[in-house]
Motif scaffolding. Sequence first.
Motif, short mmCIF file in Angstrom:
data_model
loop_
_atom_site.label_atom_id
_atom_site.label_comp_id
_atom_site.label_asym_id
_atom_site.label_seq_id
_atom_site.Cartn_x
_atom_site.Cartn_y
_atom_site.Cartn_z
N ILE B 274 1.47 0.62 -7.83
CA ILE B 274 1.72 -0.12 -6.64
C ILE B 274 2.31 0.93 -5.35
CG2 ILE B 274 3.10 -2.88 -5.43
CD1 ILE B 274 3.54 -3.19 -8.04
N GLY B 275 3.15 1.34 -5.39
CA GLY B 275 4.04 2.16 -4.42
C GLY B 275 3.19 3.30 -3.32
N SER B 276 2.11 3.82 -4.64
CA SER B 276 1.06 4.85 -3.94
C SER B 276 -0.35 4.17 -3.97
CB SER B 276 0.75 5.88 -5.17
OG SER B 276 0.10 4.94 -6.55
N GLY B 277 -0.33 2.56 -3.66
CA GLY B 277 -1.18 1.83 -3.33
C GLY B 277 -0.96 1.85 -1.51
N GLY B 278 0.14 2.78 -1.18
CA GLY B 278 -0.34 2.06 0.62
C GLY B 278 -0.61 0.30 1.15
N TRP B 279 -0.70 0.96 2.15
CA TRP B 279 -1.80 -0.29 2.67
C TRP B 279 -3.56 -0.73 2.46
CZ3 TRP B 279 -0.02 -3.76 6.41
CH2 TRP B 279 0.88 -3.07 7.98
N GLY B 308 -2.58 -3.76 -6.67
CA GLY B 308 -1.56 -3.17 -5.37
C GLY B 308 -2.06 -1.80 -5.35
N GLU B 309 -2.44 -1.10 -6.84
CA GLU B 309 -2.72 0.32 -6.76
C GLU B 309 -4.16 0.77 -6.01
OE1 GLU B 309 -3.33 2.48 -9.91
OE2 GLU B 309 -2.50 4.73 -9.80
N GLY B 312 -4.59 -1.78 -2.63
CA GLY B 312 -3.28 -2.14 -1.73
C GLY B 312 -1.81 -3.21 -0.71
N PHE B 313 -1.22 -2.91 0.30
CA PHE B 313 -1.18 -4.15 0.47
C PHE B 313 -1.59 -5.07 0.98
CE2 PHE B 313 1.51 -6.42 3.97
CZ PHE B 313 2.63 -6.58 3.23
N VAL B 316 -2.79 -6.89 -1.92
CA VAL B 316 -2.02 -8.41 -2.71
C VAL B 316 -1.74 -9.00 -1.84
CG1 VAL B 316 0.82 -7.76 -3.00
CG2 VAL B 316 -0.55 -6.34 -3.08
#
Lengths: 602, 410
Positions: B274-279, B308-309, B312-313, B316
């Motif tokens: 998820i975090g590596s997805g970014g915007w 999420g990956e 991105g945000f 989500v």
Amino acid sequence: MVIAAFGLLAAAFFRTQILQHERFRLRAAYNRLRPVPRAAARGTIFDRTGQVIAETVPGFSVALLAANEDSLRRALVELGRLVPLDSGLADVVVERFRLARYQPALVVSSASFEQVSRLEEHRVELPGLVIQSEPRRVYPAGKAVAHLVGYVGEVTQSDIDEERYPGSRPGTLVGRAGLEEEYDDSLRGVPGIRYIEVDARGRLVREEGAAPPLPPIPGRPLVTTIDLPLQRYIDSIWPAGVRGAMVAMTPAGEIRAFYSTPAYDPNMFIGGISVEQWQALNRDPALPLLDRALQVRYPPASPFKLAIASMALRRGIVDFGSHMPEPCRGGIQFGNRYFRCWKQGGHGSLDLTSAIAQSCDVYFYQLGLRLGLSAILQDGVLMGFRDKSGLDLGSEVNPIFPSSTAYYDRVYGPRNWSSAVTLNLAIGQGENTQTLINMMRFYQALADGGTSTAPYLVRPGESRARDLGLTPAQLAGIRRALVAVVERGTAASIRQADLTVGGKTGTAQNPHGADHGWFIGFAPAEDPQIVIGGIMEFAKHGTVVAPYVVRALRRYVLGPENEGKEAPIRVVAPEDSAPRSAGTPAVPDTVLPDTVPPDSVP
Amino acid sequence: MGLDRPLILVSLLLTGFGLLAVYSAGQTDVPTVAAGLWVRQLVWAGIGVVLAIAVFRISPRLLEWSAPAVYGLSILILVITLVVGRGAGTAASSKSWIVIGGHAVGQPSELAKVAVALMLARYLSTRRDAPMSLRELMVPCLIAGVPFLLVLKQPDLGSSLVFVGILFAMLFWASVRLPLLFLLASPGVSLLLAFSPRIWGLYMVGLFVLLAIWRLYIYESIAVYLLNSVMGAIALPVWRRLAPYQQNRLLTFLNPEVDPQKAGYHAIQSKVAIGSGGWLGNGFLQGPQKRLAFLPAQHTDFIFSVVGEELGFLGVLLALILFLVLFLALLRIARRATESFSSLLVFGLLGLLFTHVFENVGMTVNLLPITGIPLPFFSYGGSFLLITALIIGLALRVAWDSRLSGYIEM
């Protein structure tokens, strides 16, 4: 409440995806990308004319990427079916794997093209197989340059822990001896990195283009003072099975040839030497890993008489016409002992020049006594017989030479030694052992105006300049005497019609077997271009060594076109074999580095 | 015009979104079981539409009438499952599946969730007034509590918590006063806080003050206080009785880095994805964590991490907004329903879906401990997709029935 909950969720995602994005992006990259070091090509080592001593050519390495030790061992078994692997290799590879779990573990660092193509065919069966081009070191001259150039090997964990090779990583090849070790920093270059992509189980998914690679920076080339044809020539004329060393240097200190034998083939170390080969090298009684020009101390024997003569001349005790009170009758009584000359019949009364030419022991016994022990030790230290020559190879050992008479007090007890030690020192025996390279530096000074700087292969090392303190006239006289050695003295057998050679034979007492032979010479005598010294273990006499040195001198001064035109070598026995001394214990001949504590007298 | 078009629209959008996610989850560099599952999910979705239409045609009266039977049946099946149940899929270690003739037919706990909502709706709707005391809450608690314990025994902590979600949602909707709900929840709170003696002490003091202020029945107050004390006392023994995997999940929730290779692996890899997805994400189908199989259960429990990956945000956010719209639509239906059974039922089902969404999404971003419960519309799996379709169909029917009651005018 629902909206609040969703706000919480959205906030959590915002925090993870936006605020901590960089952290997790790196983490994801770290997950899937495995760095694979790309070895930098080591710099080429040239001789002074641009001929190659060591070079780097393309080759292939085979490595395995594994998730854990078990799967690595299985893959090794699989790999072993395709290419023959050494029996102990599996443990070595597992050890490499433990050192760097996320990198492919090196299996074969120099695979043949056939092996690589066979592995490529069976790639499907070996999911973790990583084959990449790996620069390979080649030494075209092989054994002839072994001790000069040294060899390369994979850096060990203890090397890394002790930062012996700054910037090296597991798998990096570093110089292990000779020039490769001394100039490793500039030769090594900087390894690059490329990235391969793996899945969650560590299986290789993509080899190229996963992430931009970091190209390796090749090592810098190294230009040496070596004359490779001369080095090869020495190797070619050296008698088979004889141990020893030969060094050629210009009067300015540039090393032209640096040869020690027996040697190993440095190419053998490429791709990792097998345990058996390494043990064979280490157990060989001939000690092929030992550099006999740098790491072995021999009694300097008769060549040291020139040091005694220089001391006496410099202190004004004698000139070239001086005779000693006792003529040589084959020996001299000193105290309760009789010291022999090598020539049983005696030389009669000689002046200094003739005494040098004939290498008369009786003359130098008396000259040594006139100088006195303190003066010999003092001047010997001044002339550098207690120091390393300063050659730019790190493995040189210190010579052994007492710094003062306190040495004898300590070794034998204050009243348990007599001036007999002076007699031994005067003929280059006794408590004095020198490396070939350090004796060469003394003769370099004789050939070049009485001073010497450190000999060097690439750059002069740190060593104080040495000055023998002789006038030009005295130096000329000494050179005339050294020419007389070859013209009519102990080395008359090697007299050359087309080249005036000056030099000195020597026979070093060896309590373990036949005596070692020395010859250090220079040519042409009028204006020396080159000084060449050789030592052969168990040669019995210096005159055995002299012809080889002379051929090397001819080759260097007259060129290859005059090869084979040297005057036929006549053996005029008896040679100046050193007399057996009875009282003082013999100094070990072949002194292994680190086995004999250096003389630690202040 | 009696069809709730926003609900239909948002349901179809979520179904489409979910199908795309399942399709993406199957697109990996390393073959996984998820590779061709999107076709089957598509079939399930089709069946779901048919089921929703069928349910739409059933009168809530029939549901109300059949509630005790459905409830009894589902309890029976849960008991049977405990005896003959099998592990399957992502819940391989728990007995949560009914297997007939070698085929995993379904997870009875999903049916039980709906049955509990039905039963609670029937019970609460037949009462004239909202329950005023804890004693009056006994029956609803039993209705939810029995399947809760049966599912907990499987053991499936995540699913059992859904019953709690449904219970509280429906009690709230039945106008039970908030202090009462709090007191009902207080033993559970006490259980959690008991792991820190100091906080638990403060909590007990606070509880005493609250009881004094609220002036409830004296015996009930004493009972609640005693129960809280007992919970605090038995917390640690209960903790020791939890299965190791449950302990691990709770522990790694607090700090996933404790054991990154084993227990914390899911939590870390999901958060990394998820975090590596970014915007904007890595692009549809392009998530490396998913492609290279670092993400576990990427087509079921952790499908939202794929969203999420890859999206991105913003992706989500889009999914969360769709869920929010869905819940608001359901909420509106519950509010406008003409009779209390339907209203309670829809709100209970809303609670069901919300618990699922919150638990699942919260777990992917490590906001909540890892519990293997599916994300409605997204996670691959037939039985839950059908339950979701059933809920939508039921809600549409309730909306239809209340079309003449001013629902349309609002």
